[in-house]
Design a protein around this motif. Structure first.
Motif, PDB file in Angstrom:
ATOM      1  N   UNK A 162      23.167  34.269  30.616  1.00  0.00           N
ATOM      2  CA  UNK A 162      23.450  34.947  29.362  1.00  0.00           C
ATOM      3  C   UNK A 162      23.463  36.459  29.586  1.00  0.00           C
ATOM      4  N   UNK A 163      24.549  37.111  29.115  1.00  0.00           N
ATOM      5  CA  UNK A 163      24.590  38.575  29.132  1.00  0.00           C
ATOM      6  C   UNK A 163      25.294  39.196  30.314  1.00  0.00           C
ATOM      7  N   UNK A 164      26.191  38.469  30.973  1.00  0.00           N
ATOM      8  CA  UNK A 164      26.907  39.007  32.130  1.00  0.00           C
ATOM      9  C   UNK A 164      28.070  39.885  31.674  1.00  0.00           C
ATOM     10  N   UNK A 165      28.237  41.044  32.316  1.00  0.00           N
ATOM     11  CA  UNK A 165      29.355  41.946  32.024  1.00  0.00           C
ATOM     12  C   UNK A 165      30.504  41.682  32.995  1.00  0.00           C
ATOM     13  N   UNK A 166      31.701  41.497  32.452  1.00  0.00           N
ATOM     14  CA  UNK A 166      32.903  41.279  33.252  1.00  0.00           C
ATOM     15  C   UNK A 166      33.896  42.406  32.973  1.00  0.00           C
ATOM     16  N   UNK A 167      34.677  42.768  34.000  1.00  0.00           N
ATOM     17  CA  UNK A 167      35.682  43.816  33.851  1.00  0.00           C
ATOM     18  C   UNK A 167      36.945  43.269  33.211  1.00  0.00           C
ATOM     19  N   UNK A 168      37.491  44.057  32.262  1.00  0.00           N
ATOM     20  CA  UNK A 168      38.822  43.776  31.738  1.00  0.00           C
ATOM     21  C   UNK A 168      39.843  44.545  32.567  1.00  0.00           C
ATOM     22  N   UNK A 198      41.609  47.078  31.994  1.00  0.00           N
ATOM     23  CA  UNK A 198      41.478  48.542  31.932  1.00  0.00           C
ATOM     24  C   UNK A 198      40.089  49.009  32.382  1.00  0.00           C
ATOM     25  N   UNK A 199      39.319  48.100  32.997  1.00  0.00           N
ATOM     26  CA  UNK A 199      37.975  48.371  33.512  1.00  0.00           C
ATOM     27  C   UNK A 199      36.936  48.633  32.422  1.00  0.00           C
ATOM     28  N   UNK A 200      37.287  48.320  31.176  1.00  0.00           N
ATOM     29  CA  UNK A 200      36.230  48.262  30.169  1.00  0.00           C
ATOM     30  C   UNK A 200      35.445  46.975  30.393  1.00  0.00           C
ATOM     31  N   UNK A 201      34.302  46.854  29.743  1.00  0.00           N
ATOM     32  CA  UNK A 201      33.399  45.730  30.001  1.00  0.00           C
ATOM     33  C   UNK A 201      33.366  44.772  28.821  1.00  0.00           C
ATOM     34  N   UNK A 202      33.378  43.490  29.138  1.00  0.00           N
ATOM     35  CA  UNK A 202      33.228  42.445  28.135  1.00  0.00           C
ATOM     36  C   UNK A 202      32.026  41.597  28.522  1.00  0.00           C
ATOM     37  N   UNK A 203      31.083  41.446  27.602  1.00  0.00           N
ATOM     38  CA  UNK A 203      29.880  40.657  27.870  1.00  0.00           C
ATOM     39  C   UNK A 203      30.113  39.213  27.465  1.00  0.00           C
TER      40      UNK A 203
END
Length: 205
Positions: A73-79, A81-86
């Protein structure tokens, strides 16, 4: 050095007549930092993860069946454009071990699934990897030959690791091996031009 930076882990394990199993939980820091700001100086941060999972193994005749998995739970992934999606994700593996004619054989299937998936993510929603291992000892167990391989599906690619180990006695062990990358893309295929061989000598005293 403060307590708020601590990591917390718990494990319960049990051996039964049917199988051995364990349950695990953790509140920890992600070992992989994420980029939280760009510019002349980039900022990297480690994020908190909560994990719960377990593993089990059982003997079925000449076979050993293994399984393990965890929910994160709570992992950050890159989109893109290098913004982050949790998002949360699941990571699990099932494996089978056996011995045939003196050969030790082992294989496992590994899958990672990103939940709440968005098409803008750089990672695939599903990743599939398999591992295969075969080894056998010769000359009264002084010589051991082994092949271990990772195979990633999707952009099919692989890492094959053959090795031969000889025990000279008196604490001297020598290993001759190689790492062979196959494919054009993916976890291992991206290193296709980086095949290598190595020699390792260990002296125990």
């Amino acid at each position: 050095t403060s307590l708020e930076n601590s990591e917390y882990f718990a494990r319960f394990s049990m051996m039964t007549s049917l199988c051995d199993f364990e349950l695990v939980g953790a509140y920890m820091w992600d070992d992989e930092p994420v980029i939280t700001s760009f510019g002349p100086t980039m900022t990297f941060e480690h994020e908190r993860l909560t994990m719960g999972g377990g593993s089990a193994s059982a003997s079925l005749g000449n076979f050993v069946l293994r399984a393990e998995g965890a929910y994160y739970n709570g992992k950050d992934f890159y989109e893109d454009d290098y913004s982050l999606l949790t998002s949360d994700y699941v990571h699990y593996a099932v494996g089978l071990d056996t011995k045939i004619a003196g050969f030790s054989l082992s294989s496992q299937f590994i899958q990672k699934i990103i939940l709440d998936y968005e098409d803008s993510l750089q990672d695939d929603q599903f990743t599939y990897t398999a591992t295969f291992s075969i080894n056998k000892s010769f000359l009264r167990d002084t010589l051991t030959a082994k092949i271990f391989s990772y195979v990633e599906f999707g952009d099919t690619n692989a890492l094959i690791r053959p090795s031969v180990t000889y025990d000279f006695g008196a604490g001297v062990v020598a290993t001759l091996g190689a790492n062979v990358f196959i494919g054009d893309a993916g976890m291992y295929g991206q290193f296709d031009d980086n095949d290598m061989g190595y020699v390792k000598v260990t002296y125990n005293f």
